[in-house]
Design a protein around this motif. Structure first.
Motif, PDB file in Angstrom:
ATOM      1  N   ALA A 156     102.695  33.547  -5.158  1.00 34.96           N
ATOM      2  CA  ALA A 156     104.098  33.447  -4.732  1.00 34.96           C
ATOM      3  C   ALA A 156     104.795  34.796  -4.592  1.00 34.96           C
ATOM      4  O   ALA A 156     105.979  34.840  -4.236  1.00 34.96           O
ATOM      5  N   ASP A 157     104.101  35.888  -4.849  1.00 31.29           N
ATOM      6  CA  ASP A 157     104.713  37.203  -4.650  1.00 31.29           C
ATOM      7  C   ASP A 157     104.717  37.628  -3.185  1.00 31.29           C
ATOM      8  O   ASP A 157     105.453  38.550  -2.816  1.00 31.29           O
ATOM      9  N   PRO A 166     106.276  31.072  -0.492  1.00 31.93           N
ATOM     10  CA  PRO A 166     105.554  29.850  -0.877  1.00 31.93           C
ATOM     11  C   PRO A 166     104.835  30.049  -2.210  1.00 31.93           C
ATOM     12  O   PRO A 166     104.527  31.179  -2.604  1.00 31.93           O
ATOM     13  N   ASP A 167     104.552  28.945  -2.893  1.00 34.17           N
ATOM     14  CA  ASP A 167     103.800  29.045  -4.141  1.00 34.17           C
ATOM     15  C   ASP A 167     102.394  29.586  -3.892  1.00 34.17           C
ATOM     16  O   ASP A 167     101.834  30.275  -4.744  1.00 34.17           O
ATOM     17  N   LEU A 168     101.834  29.282  -2.739  1.00 31.70           N
ATOM     18  CA  LEU A 168     100.536  29.838  -2.353  1.00 31.70           C
ATOM     19  C   LEU A 168     100.470  29.855  -0.837  1.00 31.70           C
ATOM     20  O   LEU A 168     100.956  28.937  -0.177  1.00 31.70           O
ATOM     21  N   SER A 169      99.889  30.914  -0.299  1.00 31.11           N
ATOM     22  CA  SER A 169      99.631  30.966   1.147  1.00 31.11           C
ATOM     23  C   SER A 169      98.227  31.509   1.352  1.00 31.11           C
ATOM     24  O   SER A 169      97.734  32.318   0.557  1.00 31.11           O
ATOM     25  N   VAL A 170      97.576  31.024   2.387  1.00 27.12           N
ATOM     26  CA  VAL A 170      96.243  31.494   2.739  1.00 27.12           C
ATOM     27  C   VAL A 170      96.314  32.085   4.138  1.00 27.12           C
ATOM     28  O   VAL A 170      96.822  31.453   5.070  1.00 27.12           O
ATOM     29  N   ILE A 171      95.809  33.299   4.258  1.00 26.65           N
ATOM     30  CA  ILE A 171      95.792  33.996   5.543  1.00 26.65           C
ATOM     31  C   ILE A 171      94.365  33.991   6.056  1.00 26.65           C
ATOM     32  O   ILE A 171      93.441  34.432   5.368  1.00 26.65           O
ATOM     33  N   GLY A 172      94.161  33.486   7.264  1.00 31.92           N
ATOM     34  CA  GLY A 172      92.848  33.507   7.886  1.00 31.92           C
ATOM     35  C   GLY A 172      92.711  34.731   8.773  1.00 31.92           C
ATOM     36  O   GLY A 172      93.543  34.964   9.644  1.00 31.92           O
ATOM     37  N   GLY A 173      91.689  35.537   8.546  1.00 25.42           N
ATOM     38  CA  GLY A 173      91.516  36.740   9.345  1.00 25.42           C
ATOM     39  C   GLY A 173      92.473  37.836   8.904  1.00 25.42           C
ATOM     40  O   GLY A 173      92.866  37.932   7.742  1.00 25.42           O
ATOM     41  N   GLN A 174      92.891  38.665   9.858  1.00 29.21           N
ATOM     42  CA  GLN A 174      93.747  39.794   9.549  1.00 29.21           C
ATOM     43  C   GLN A 174      95.206  39.362   9.428  1.00 29.21           C
ATOM     44  O   GLN A 174      95.736  38.684  10.313  1.00 29.21           O
ATOM     45  N   PRO A 175      95.888  39.756   8.348  1.00 34.73           N
ATOM     46  CA  PRO A 175      97.319  39.439   8.235  1.00 34.73           C
ATOM     47  C   PRO A 175      98.138  40.242   9.224  1.00 34.73           C
ATOM     48  O   PRO A 175      97.820  41.389   9.538  1.00 34.73           O
ATOM     49  N   MET A 196     103.851  46.182   4.678  1.00 27.56           N
ATOM     50  CA  MET A 196     102.731  45.303   4.319  1.00 27.56           C
ATOM     51  C   MET A 196     103.063  44.351   3.172  1.00 27.56           C
ATOM     52  O   MET A 196     102.222  44.053   2.316  1.00 27.56           O
ATOM     53  N   ASP A 197     104.313  43.863   3.126  1.00 30.72           N
ATOM     54  CA  ASP A 197     104.687  42.910   2.083  1.00 30.72           C
ATOM     55  C   ASP A 197     105.275  41.619   2.632  1.00 30.72           C
ATOM     56  O   ASP A 197     105.684  40.750   1.870  1.00 30.72           O
ATOM     57  N   THR A 198     105.314  41.486   3.963  1.00 29.83           N
ATOM     58  CA  THR A 198     105.852  40.283   4.594  1.00 29.83           C
ATOM     59  C   THR A 198     104.928  39.876   5.735  1.00 29.83           C
ATOM     60  O   THR A 198     104.742  40.620   6.689  1.00 29.83           O
ATOM     61  N   VAL A 199     104.351  38.669   5.624  1.00 29.16           N
ATOM     62  CA  VAL A 199     103.340  38.201   6.571  1.00 29.16           C
ATOM     63  C   VAL A 199     103.926  37.109   7.462  1.00 29.16           C
ATOM     64  O   VAL A 199     104.781  36.333   7.030  1.00 29.16           O
ATOM     65  N   VAL A 200     103.460  37.046   8.704  1.00 27.01           N
ATOM     66  CA  VAL A 200     103.991  36.066   9.660  1.00 27.01           C
ATOM     67  C   VAL A 200     102.950  35.058  10.129  1.00 27.01           C
ATOM     68  O   VAL A 200     103.279  34.161  10.901  1.00 27.01           O
ATOM     69  N   ASN A 201     101.698  35.168   9.654  1.00 26.29           N
ATOM     70  CA  ASN A 201     100.648  34.293  10.201  1.00 26.29           C
ATOM     71  C   ASN A 201      99.832  33.554   9.144  1.00 26.29           C
ATOM     72  O   ASN A 201      98.605  33.633   9.109  1.00 26.29           O
TER      73      ASN A 201
END
Length: 202
Positions: free
Chosen positions: A68-69, A83-92, A99-104
């Motif tokens: 969740a960080d 989110p409590d957990l997120s999974v990123i497939g491939g390159q974030p 590099m602390d906020t992801v969109v995919n």
């Protein structure tokens, strides 16, 4: 007569500057910052179990689970959230060079609580559905061993699957992994709420 309160609004860049220096997390939407409350022992334990199981199952795969960080931005709506957990497939893909906020994200998991359940099921899911990369959305109950798994179909519709019981098995098509509910809810004590509030008769 009460004096109307003025809502302080922030530009997106101001929010990110404040948030990166803050000791607590806040969501951001439409110029407003919303402080996020801390979780209960149950919530924390389930979140840790979920993170650990996803991490173990994804070892050696081109996907990474984040706790969740990690901040997520829904580009279509402007929502920033954790989110409590997120999974990123491939390159974030990141909002900027920090590099602390992801969109995919590929998969998002939220552990339900009394204060956030309506939001997680409703408006927040409306935002999440605008993320093109998102394939699965999981809602984890903390009052009983039950998961709700929303799967994005090729036509853009979302299909609901429910998995319940400690002997149940979650299969994630997007990640090609299976996780036992017995592991997700390991050492969790359940305190179900009554269907109706008990009231003494007059």
């Amino acid at each position: 007569m009460a004096t109307p309160q003025t809502i302080q609004r922030f530009a997106e860049k101001d929010y990110l500057e404040i948030e990166r220096a803050a000791h607590c997390k806040s969501e951001f939407f439409d110029g407003e910052m919303f402080a996020m409350a801390g979780g209960t022992l149950q919530h924390s334990l389930i979140g840790t179990n979920v993170s650990g199981e996803f991490r173990a199952r994804l070892r050696g795969k081109p996907c990474i689970a984040f706790n969740a960080d990690l901040r997520i931005k829904v580009e279509a709506t402007g929502l920033y959230t954790y989110p409590d957990l997120s999974v990123i497939g491939g390159q974030p893909r990141f909002v900027d060079g920090e590099m602390d906020t992801v969109v995919n994200p590929t998969v998002i998991v939220e552990v339900l609580s009394d204060s956030t359940e309506a939001y997680d099921r409703g408006k927040k899911f409306e935002h999440y559905r605008q993320v093109p990369s998102l394939r699965e959305y999981l809602l984890v109950n903390q009052k009983e061993p039950r998961l709700e798994q929303f799967l994005c179909q090729k036509n853009g519709d979302w299909l609901l699957r429910e998995i319940s019981g400690l002997d149940g098995m979650l299969f994630s098509p997007a990640l090609d992994v299976s996780i036992s509910l017995g592991e997700i809810f390991a050492r969790v004590e359940f305190f179900p709420s009554p269907l109706r509030e008990q009231r003494s008769l007059p």
